[in-house]
Design a protein around this motif. Structure first.
Motif, PDB file in Angstrom:
ATOM      1  N   PRO A  24       0.770  -1.004   0.015  1.00  0.00           N
ATOM      2  CA  PRO A  24       0.035  -0.077   0.098  1.00  0.00           C
ATOM      3  C   PRO A  24       0.820   1.395  -0.169  1.00  0.00           C
ATOM      4  O   PRO A  24       1.803   1.250   0.692  1.00  0.00           O
ATOM      5  N   GLY A  25       0.472   2.249  -0.571  1.00  0.00           N
ATOM      6  CA  GLY A  25       1.121   3.327  -0.641  1.00  0.00           C
ATOM      7  C   GLY A  25       0.946   4.180   0.262  1.00  0.00           C
ATOM      8  O   GLY A  25      -0.380   4.242   1.231  1.00  0.00           O
ATOM      9  N   GLY A  26       1.372   5.551   0.353  1.00  0.00           N
ATOM     10  CA  GLY A  26       1.086   6.624   1.607  1.00  0.00           C
ATOM     11  C   GLY A  26       2.139   6.507   2.600  1.00  0.00           C
ATOM     12  O   GLY A  26       2.539   5.505   2.823  1.00  0.00           O
ATOM     13  N   GLU A  60      -7.792  -1.133 -11.241  1.00  0.00           N
ATOM     14  CA  GLU A  60      -7.371   0.186 -10.683  1.00  0.00           C
ATOM     15  C   GLU A  60      -6.141   0.325  -9.988  1.00  0.00           C
ATOM     16  O   GLU A  60      -5.396   1.312 -10.037  1.00  0.00           O
ATOM     17  N   GLU A  61      -5.835  -0.894  -9.265  1.00  0.00           N
ATOM     18  CA  GLU A  61      -4.483  -0.723  -8.536  1.00  0.00           C
ATOM     19  C   GLU A  61      -3.152  -0.913  -9.332  1.00  0.00           C
ATOM     20  O   GLU A  61      -2.212  -0.539  -8.704  1.00  0.00           O
ATOM     21  N   PRO A 119      -0.049   7.260  -4.163  1.00  0.00           N
ATOM     22  CA  PRO A 119      -0.526   6.248  -5.058  1.00  0.00           C
ATOM     23  C   PRO A 119      -1.066   5.246  -3.959  1.00  0.00           C
ATOM     24  O   PRO A 119      -0.681   4.802  -2.851  1.00  0.00           O
ATOM     25  N   GLU A 120      -2.389   4.471  -4.465  1.00  0.00           N
ATOM     26  CA  GLU A 120      -2.928   3.437  -3.748  1.00  0.00           C
ATOM     27  C   GLU A 120      -1.955   2.404  -3.459  1.00  0.00           C
ATOM     28  O   GLU A 120      -1.822   1.725  -2.506  1.00  0.00           O
ATOM     29  N   VAL A 121      -1.056   2.027  -4.481  1.00  0.00           N
ATOM     30  CA  VAL A 121      -0.108   0.818  -4.550  1.00  0.00           C
ATOM     31  C   VAL A 121       1.165   1.650  -4.798  1.00  0.00           C
ATOM     32  O   VAL A 121       1.068   2.034  -5.878  1.00  0.00           O
ATOM     33  N   ASP A 122       2.430   1.413  -3.776  1.00  0.00           N
ATOM     34  CA  ASP A 122       3.561   2.087  -4.349  1.00  0.00           C
ATOM     35  C   ASP A 122       4.699   0.936  -4.921  1.00  0.00           C
ATOM     36  O   ASP A 122       5.402   1.271  -5.692  1.00  0.00           O
TER      37      ASP A 122
END
Length: 152
Positions: A24-26, A60-61, A119-122
């Motif tokens: 997960p990103g962020g 989407e991811e 990004p939702e996924v990094d």
């Protein structure tokens, strides 16, 4: 009522069994690794069918739509109460594939009024069984174990 998500566990033989997981990103996940990875998944909209939702979220991811024979893996309940349904499919990614994730916006740093996009996924990659079991969210380990049983 618990939040319900659906996702896809992509796998391949190269030559050993490998699983495709996403990080997960962020900022909350930036320095977390073991136990932080997940299958690509997301929230099911009301009235939405689970497998089509899982495919939509996968695209989407990571900007890829897997095709093949989907294997139902049932559901699990994560620590926070979220219920996740999953399907597995055997698929490789194109040789020139590069991850492209949708993004989300949050106030960061907290209580500053500043909003940032992440990004939702990094990251995303294939892991062999032992490594995947260390990386994946503890509740989602059941998906890997169920798939291994079905493949034997």
């Amino acid at each position: 009522m618990p939040q319900i998500s659906a996702g896809i566990l992509l796998f391949k033989f190269d030559p050993d069994l490998k699983f495709y997981l996403v990080h997960p990103g962020g900022p909350y996940w930036k320095n977390k690794d073991e136990g932080a990875w997940s299958i690509p998944k997301g929230v099911i909209e009301e009235e939405e069918e689970k497998l089509p939702a899982a495919l939509r979220e996968f695209e989407e991811e990571i900007a890829f739509i897997p095709e093949g024979d989907f294997i139902e893996l049932g559901s699990i309940k994560q620590k926070g109460g979220k219920v996740v349904y999953a399907w597995a499919v055997e698929s490789a990614l194109p040789d020139d594939y590069q991850i492209q994730s949708n993004s989300f916006e949050i106030e960061w740093p907290p209580n500053t009024g500043n909003r940032q996009q992440f990004p939702e996924v990094d990251r995303a990659e294939f892991f062999e069984v032992d490594q995947a079991l260390k990386k994946i969210n503890s509740a989602q380990k059941a998906f890997i174990e169920r798939l291994r049983e079905k493949l034997n």
